[in-house]
Design a protein around this motif. Structure first.
Motif, PDB file in Angstrom:
ATOM      1  N   GLN A  81       0.735  -1.126   0.078  1.00 31.62           N
ATOM      2  CA  GLN A  81      -0.344  -0.021   0.144  1.00 31.62           C
ATOM      3  C   GLN A  81       1.140   0.978   0.087  1.00 31.62           C
ATOM      4  O   GLN A  81       1.565   1.188   0.300  1.00 31.62           O
ATOM      5  N   PHE A  82       0.655   2.346  -0.216  1.00 32.60           N
ATOM      6  CA  PHE A  82       0.761   4.103  -0.423  1.00 32.60           C
ATOM      7  C   PHE A  82      -0.375   4.653   0.584  1.00 32.60           C
ATOM      8  O   PHE A  82      -1.269   4.418   0.166  1.00 32.60           O
ATOM      9  N   GLU A  83       0.532   6.069   0.309  1.00 35.77           N
ATOM     10  CA  GLU A  83      -0.965   7.317   1.008  1.00 35.77           C
ATOM     11  C   GLU A  83      -0.611   8.281  -0.491  1.00 35.77           C
ATOM     12  O   GLU A  83       0.764   8.866  -0.001  1.00 35.77           O
ATOM     13  N   ILE A  84      -1.973   8.805  -0.299  1.00 33.54           N
ATOM     14  CA  ILE A  84      -1.961  10.028  -1.761  1.00 33.54           C
ATOM     15  C   ILE A  84      -1.678  10.982  -0.196  1.00 33.54           C
ATOM     16  O   ILE A  84      -2.733  10.823   0.282  1.00 33.54           O
ATOM     17  N   VAL A  85      -1.229  12.178  -0.635  1.00 34.52           N
ATOM     18  CA  VAL A  85      -0.900  12.989  -0.020  1.00 34.52           C
ATOM     19  C   VAL A  85      -0.961  14.293  -0.713  1.00 34.52           C
ATOM     20  O   VAL A  85      -0.694  14.476  -1.719  1.00 34.52           O
ATOM     21  N   PHE A  86      -2.077  15.473  -0.686  1.00 34.65           N
ATOM     22  CA  PHE A  86      -2.507  16.753  -0.951  1.00 34.65           C
ATOM     23  C   PHE A  86      -2.700  17.405  -0.126  1.00 34.65           C
ATOM     24  O   PHE A  86      -3.129  17.328   1.275  1.00 34.65           O
TER      25      PHE A  86
END
Length: 117
Positions: A81-86
């Protein structure tokens, strides 16, 4: 002794709504200053090692009466998995963001052994 072999490369991809703050008056739409939203993405299957992940904005709905300030990136990338960071800051008003992502990495082999300490 380590065995060398050519890795099998795999690709996973998707398109995900990171947030929609306009309808509910969320902080990206109504707030000021530094703000960020995170969205966890699970890969279809785990990679054998940490893949390379590329992110792009596929939809942005923003207020054009103020300056649009934004950054989008992938963080906390693992095999599964990973995180999208905005992120935004100042007086930018962001109603919603959708992001496209592409992960490229080594796939496991059926005969791989699990590392056990």
């Amino acid at each position: 002794m380590k065995r060398l072999r050519n890795p099998r490369t795999g690709i996973d991809q998707g398109d995900v709504l990171v947030f929609s703050d306009f309808q509910e008056g969320g902080e990206m739409w109504t707030g000021h200053g530094q703000r960020e939203k995170r969205c966890t993405v699970l890969f279809s299957d785990s990679f054998a090692s940490t893949p390379s992940v590329q992110i792009s904005v596929s939809l942005w709905d923003i207020d054009t009466s103020v300056t649009a300030r934004a950054e989008i990136l992938a963080e906390n990338i693992t095999k599964s998995q990973f995180e999208i960071v905005f992120k935004t800051w100042g007086d930018s008003r962001i109603a919603r963001i959708r992001a496209s992502w592409l992960a490229i990495g080594e796939l496991p082999y059926e005969d791989d052994w699990d590392d056990v300490d």
